[in-house]
Design a protein around this motif. Sequence first.
Motif, PDB file in Angstrom:
ATOM      1  N   ALA A  38       0.825  -1.206   0.000  1.00  0.00           N
ATOM      2  CA  ALA A  38       0.000   0.000   0.000  1.00  0.00           C
ATOM      3  C   ALA A  38       0.857   1.252   0.000  1.00  0.00           C
ATOM      4  N   THR A  39       2.006   1.208   0.672  1.00  0.00           N
ATOM      5  CA  THR A  39       2.926   2.348   0.646  1.00  0.00           C
ATOM      6  C   THR A  39       3.418   2.600  -0.769  1.00  0.00           C
ATOM      7  N   TRP A  40       3.867   1.541  -1.424  1.00  0.00           N
ATOM      8  CA  TRP A  40       4.372   1.665  -2.798  1.00  0.00           C
ATOM      9  C   TRP A  40       3.249   2.051  -3.757  1.00  0.00           C
ATOM     10  N   MET A  41       2.111   1.365  -3.671  1.00  0.00           N
ATOM     11  CA  MET A  41       1.021   1.586  -4.600  1.00  0.00           C
ATOM     12  C   MET A  41       0.399   2.962  -4.394  1.00  0.00           C
ATOM     13  N   GLY A  42       0.226   3.380  -3.138  1.00  0.00           N
ATOM     14  CA  GLY A  42      -0.338   4.688  -2.875  1.00  0.00           C
ATOM     15  C   GLY A  42       0.479   5.794  -3.504  1.00  0.00           C
ATOM     16  N   ASN A  43       1.792   5.707  -3.368  1.00  0.00           N
ATOM     17  CA  ASN A  43       2.675   6.703  -3.986  1.00  0.00           C
ATOM     18  C   ASN A  43       2.604   6.641  -5.506  1.00  0.00           C
ATOM     19  N   LYS A  44       2.520   5.441  -6.030  1.00  0.00           N
ATOM     20  CA  LYS A  44       2.501   5.278  -7.488  1.00  0.00           C
ATOM     21  C   LYS A  44       1.258   5.929  -8.094  1.00  0.00           C
ATOM     22  N   ILE A  45       0.102   5.687  -7.492  1.00  0.00           N
ATOM     23  CA  ILE A  45      -1.137   6.212  -8.043  1.00  0.00           C
ATOM     24  C   ILE A  45      -1.205   7.729  -7.890  1.00  0.00           C
ATOM     25  N   VAL A  46      -0.832   8.246  -6.722  1.00  0.00           N
ATOM     26  CA  VAL A  46      -0.841   9.699  -6.551  1.00  0.00           C
ATOM     27  C   VAL A  46       0.165  10.347  -7.500  1.00  0.00           C
ATOM     28  N   VAL A  59      11.801  -1.968  -1.354  1.00  0.00           N
ATOM     29  CA  VAL A  59      12.197  -3.237  -1.990  1.00  0.00           C
ATOM     30  C   VAL A  59      11.252  -3.544  -3.153  1.00  0.00           C
ATOM     31  N   LEU A  60       9.966  -3.312  -2.972  1.00  0.00           N
ATOM     32  CA  LEU A  60       9.030  -3.506  -4.082  1.00  0.00           C
ATOM     33  C   LEU A  60       9.379  -2.592  -5.256  1.00  0.00           C
ATOM     34  N   ALA A  61       9.669  -1.327  -4.969  1.00  0.00           N
ATOM     35  CA  ALA A  61      10.022  -0.390  -6.040  1.00  0.00           C
ATOM     36  C   ALA A  61      11.296  -0.807  -6.755  1.00  0.00           C
ATOM     37  N   MET A  62      12.253  -1.317  -5.983  1.00  0.00           N
ATOM     38  CA  MET A  62      13.516  -1.751  -6.578  1.00  0.00           C
ATOM     39  C   MET A  62      13.295  -2.909  -7.542  1.00  0.00           C
ATOM     40  N   GLY A 108      10.734  -4.715 -14.526  1.00  0.00           N
ATOM     41  CA  GLY A 108      10.020  -3.968 -15.556  1.00  0.00           C
ATOM     42  C   GLY A 108       8.600  -3.697 -15.114  1.00  0.00           C
ATOM     43  N   GLU A 109       8.111  -2.490 -15.363  1.00  0.00           N
ATOM     44  CA  GLU A 109       6.801  -2.083 -14.844  1.00  0.00           C
ATOM     45  C   GLU A 109       5.664  -2.981 -15.325  1.00  0.00           C
ATOM     46  N   GLU A 110       5.618  -3.286 -16.605  1.00  0.00           N
ATOM     47  CA  GLU A 110       4.498  -4.066 -17.129  1.00  0.00           C
ATOM     48  C   GLU A 110       4.523  -5.498 -16.611  1.00  0.00           C
ATOM     49  N   LYS A 111       5.688  -6.099 -16.598  1.00  0.00           N
ATOM     50  CA  LYS A 111       5.784  -7.466 -16.077  1.00  0.00           C
ATOM     51  C   LYS A 111       5.412  -7.504 -14.597  1.00  0.00           C
ATOM     52  N   PHE A 112       5.877  -6.520 -13.860  1.00  0.00           N
ATOM     53  CA  PHE A 112       5.577  -6.459 -12.438  1.00  0.00           C
ATOM     54  C   PHE A 112       4.064  -6.326 -12.229  1.00  0.00           C
ATOM     55  N   ARG A 113       3.433  -5.456 -13.006  1.00  0.00           N
ATOM     56  CA  ARG A 113       1.979  -5.285 -12.905  1.00  0.00           C
ATOM     57  C   ARG A 113       1.247  -6.583 -13.226  1.00  0.00           C
ATOM     58  N   ASP A 114       1.695  -7.291 -14.252  1.00  0.00           N
ATOM     59  CA  ASP A 114       1.055  -8.553 -14.609  1.00  0.00           C
ATOM     60  C   ASP A 114       1.175  -9.563 -13.478  1.00  0.00           C
ATOM     61  N   ALA A 115       2.305  -9.566 -12.799  1.00  0.00           N
ATOM     62  CA  ALA A 115       2.490 -10.483 -11.674  1.00  0.00           C
ATOM     63  C   ALA A 115       1.531 -10.146 -10.533  1.00  0.00           C
ATOM     64  N   ILE A 146       6.298 -13.334  -4.066  1.00  0.00           N
ATOM     65  CA  ILE A 146       7.630 -13.348  -4.672  1.00  0.00           C
ATOM     66  C   ILE A 146       7.671 -14.307  -5.853  1.00  0.00           C
ATOM     67  N   ASN A 147       7.031 -15.455  -5.709  1.00  0.00           N
ATOM     68  CA  ASN A 147       6.998 -16.400  -6.836  1.00  0.00           C
ATOM     69  C   ASN A 147       6.288 -15.793  -8.045  1.00  0.00           C
ATOM     70  N   ALA A 148       5.198 -15.062  -7.794  1.00  0.00           N
ATOM     71  CA  ALA A 148       4.481 -14.437  -8.900  1.00  0.00           C
ATOM     72  C   ALA A 148       5.362 -13.432  -9.629  1.00  0.00           C
ATOM     73  N   ILE A 149       6.132 -12.657  -8.880  1.00  0.00           N
ATOM     74  CA  ILE A 149       7.013 -11.662  -9.507  1.00  0.00           C
ATOM     75  C   ILE A 149       8.179 -12.338 -10.207  1.00  0.00           C
ATOM     76  N   ALA A 150       8.749 -13.341  -9.557  1.00  0.00           N
ATOM     77  CA  ALA A 150       9.893 -14.025 -10.156  1.00  0.00           C
ATOM     78  C   ALA A 150       9.523 -14.695 -11.477  1.00  0.00           C
ATOM     79  N   GLU A 151       8.331 -15.254 -11.538  1.00  0.00           N
ATOM     80  CA  GLU A 151       7.948 -16.018 -12.730  1.00  0.00           C
ATOM     81  C   GLU A 151       7.806 -15.154 -13.979  1.00  0.00           C
ATOM     82  N   VAL A 152       7.565 -13.867 -13.817  1.00  0.00           N
ATOM     83  CA  VAL A 152       7.451 -13.007 -15.009  1.00  0.00           C
ATOM     84  C   VAL A 152       8.792 -12.391 -15.393  1.00  0.00           C
TER      85      VAL A 152
END
Length: 888
Positions: free
Chosen positions: A350-358, A415-418, A424-431, A450-456
């Motif tokens: 929520a910290t990462w996503m809140g900043n991203k959307i704003v 760490v999520l932002a890193m 990559g933004e699109e792959k991360f979003r898909d995960a 983590i598995n969802a992110i790693a797999e993309v």
Amino acid sequence: MRLTFTAAIAALLCLSHAQAADQVPVGRLPRTVVPDKVAVELKIDPAQTRFSGTVRMHVQVAEATRVVWMHGRDLKISRARIMPRNGANQDFTVAEADVSGVLKLTVPKPIQAGEALIEIVYDAPFGQLQGAYRVKPDGNDYVVTQMEALGARNTFPGFDEPGFKQPWDISLVVPNGQNAVANTRELRSEKAGEGWTRHVFATTENLPSYLIAFAVGPWDIVDGPDLPPNAVRNYPVKLRGIAAKGQGARMKYALANTGVIVAAQEAYFDIPYPFDKLDLVAAPDFSAGAMENAGLIVYRDSLMFADEKSEVRARQGYWGTHSHELAHQWFGDLVTMPWWDDLWLNEAFATWMGNKIVGQLQPGFHTDRGLMESALGAMGEDSLASTRRVHEPINEFTDIESAFDGITYSKGGAVLAMFERYVGEEKFRDAIRAYLRKHARGNATSADLINAIAEVSDDPAGVRAAFNGFIDQPGVPIVHVGAKCDGPKPLLLVEQERYLPVGSVAPKAGEWLLPLCVRYGDKNGLHEQCGLVGGKSATVELQTDACPSFVMPNANGAGYYRFAMSPADQANLEANFDKLNEREQRSFADSVEAAYAAGAIDSRTFLGAAARLANAPVRQTATAPLDTIGWMIQHLARNDAEKQSLRDFVGRIYGPRLARMGTVPKAGESDDDRLLRNSLIATMAGTAKQPALRADLAAKGRAVLGIGGDGALHLDAIATDQRGLALRMAMEEGDAAVFDVLLAHLSSSQDPVLRGQLLGALGSAKDPALAARARALALEPGKLRRNELRTVIYGGRDDDAARQASRAWLDANFAALEAKVNPGGASLINGYVGGMCSVAEADSVVPKFGQRMSTLEGGPRALAQAVEEVKLCASLKTQQSRAGVQLP
């Protein structure tokens, strides 16, 4: 009597089972009995001190047992019964088995495996800013809730863990004429006896107990614009604002801007808003900033009352907090962690996503800078030996509150932002989308995400290992980077270890698989290069034939690590400071701060870098050295002359910038310019203590208060953003007459922002007698809201005598203060140790507070960290005193 071997084994198994049944589960409950649906009916009159309730839980019994473990704290249970589908009904004997609120329910005969209904009738007192609690801001009584983390057990008996996630039926019986709201839409209201009305709400989606919420009282309920259908959701969602009586109209801005935030998040997740309506509650007294209850989000009222005319921080605070809480409706509410060790899945995301959307909706807020700043702040906490992992085991209840810290929110978000940048933004979003769809309405773990992110990614095993390295071990990596150009290709020599400040007792051990991104310049221009780098030392071949003129070891400032370089490489980087982007310049500033705290550079070198950073284009970089300079003034300067030399230095490096900007806001200027001006004015008045500026601000503060005039408030006597500072200066430069006027205006105001400014001024009183009066407000019944207490508890401590008086008062009144700010009482230790900087002072804290902190939520870790920070301050003082204060 002799036993056969078989009989002996059977007897031992029975004994073992009995011992297990008697062992109090202070951490996770056993899964012998699991609820699959819960119905709660509460009878609440906000004017009374207690409420009553009936809870009916449909449960599955996995194996025969005579003991059911669940939660309930300070409940007076009049009847508790189990009614199995197959078997006789039995009454429980109930005992509160642990201070954390563990209930042991025992029946005479074993309950057989299968379905059953548990019914419990009880009454309970209202809580103190947790569970169901009362507020009285305006002469009217209201009830509001805060269940996270352990408040639900104060409100109803049940299985109070995030892993128990099931639908709920909520009914509220309240006095006629009172409003009642809960997580879901109201289905009907009906008479419930003379003078009472029952409000019945729709069955919730699967939810854990900590997300259950309701409110009762003479609330204003105002309709906002419905959330309109869009490409993701083909139906509207009802939106309402809920505020204290007469305050509902102040939520217009908050309601008007909710829809665009929800729509942006729906577009990102590609999943409709998950609940049947959205209510926003502006609570007059609330311990946290906000709470993400499904469909009924509760906020501090000041956040919901911001509008276009509010000070910049208030308006940006609304957007940031609101976006954070709305992100939770998916991350935390739709998908929930099974246990508190995975709290970061909720809060970091929520910290990462809140900043991203704003950042998308309000680019002028530069939320990426804010996220980076919070990550750098977390690095300070993460440098302690007493820090914890992001994914930290939670063994018992005092550990849970400790998880709500900068490691969970800010390090986790960084760490999520890193990894978003690395994958990559699109792959991360898909995960993220795949993860949410797979676990919707249920629970998921760190490994699942983590598995969802790693797999993309292009390197699933590497990303998985790297990600786990950052959440499953404590500490901040520091990367030593140097260029080598004596071979056929330029190389980077990379070494890593754990960053530690001077005096740390933590081991330097620690090894990360780093998503290392570097930027470097050569005769062909600027280049960026990324890769996973592991091992204590490694060699990275640069993708150029020319020797770099400089290397920035943290390209875009995106990595959660610090860096150090040889003096020559550091000089090359500083010489090319203007070629760094704004995030890299802030990362450079952090490397200087970290080097000073580690004892690698002295005050002359640090202050020389500070003079350069003061002119950096971005506010956060320009003001980065101020905390360390403030530390030098307080702890390193040996006498008044050295203190004044540092104050004069601050005036020399920041004064010209303020002069260019001017002290009066300009029409049409950016939020960032306003924030920088405010920071510079506060620096000149506070750190540099410039007499003319202080006098001017104090005069404007007196004008706001109507002193020397009609005695009425004149809020437009100074710019909104500068009002709080002006009021503080009026008090710091004033006397008892100013104090009395401030107090009178506080007593007559219910505006949460103005009250905070008035209290900040009262808490800044320098005169010992006035400082004592300010502190006494915290103990005066009904004078302050409980979320205002810290303002006066921690105020007015700029010299040793004031700190000693504050500590003595806090020590004497610790129990009363802790009860008022519960469950946040552990933070009081920070008020006690503030300003301490010697080993002797550190050693005096544990004997005085060890026992008191041992049973507080978050207490043991808060105490350990407070003591460690004092000792680190002492070590840094010893180290830096060898060279002393040296101006460049």
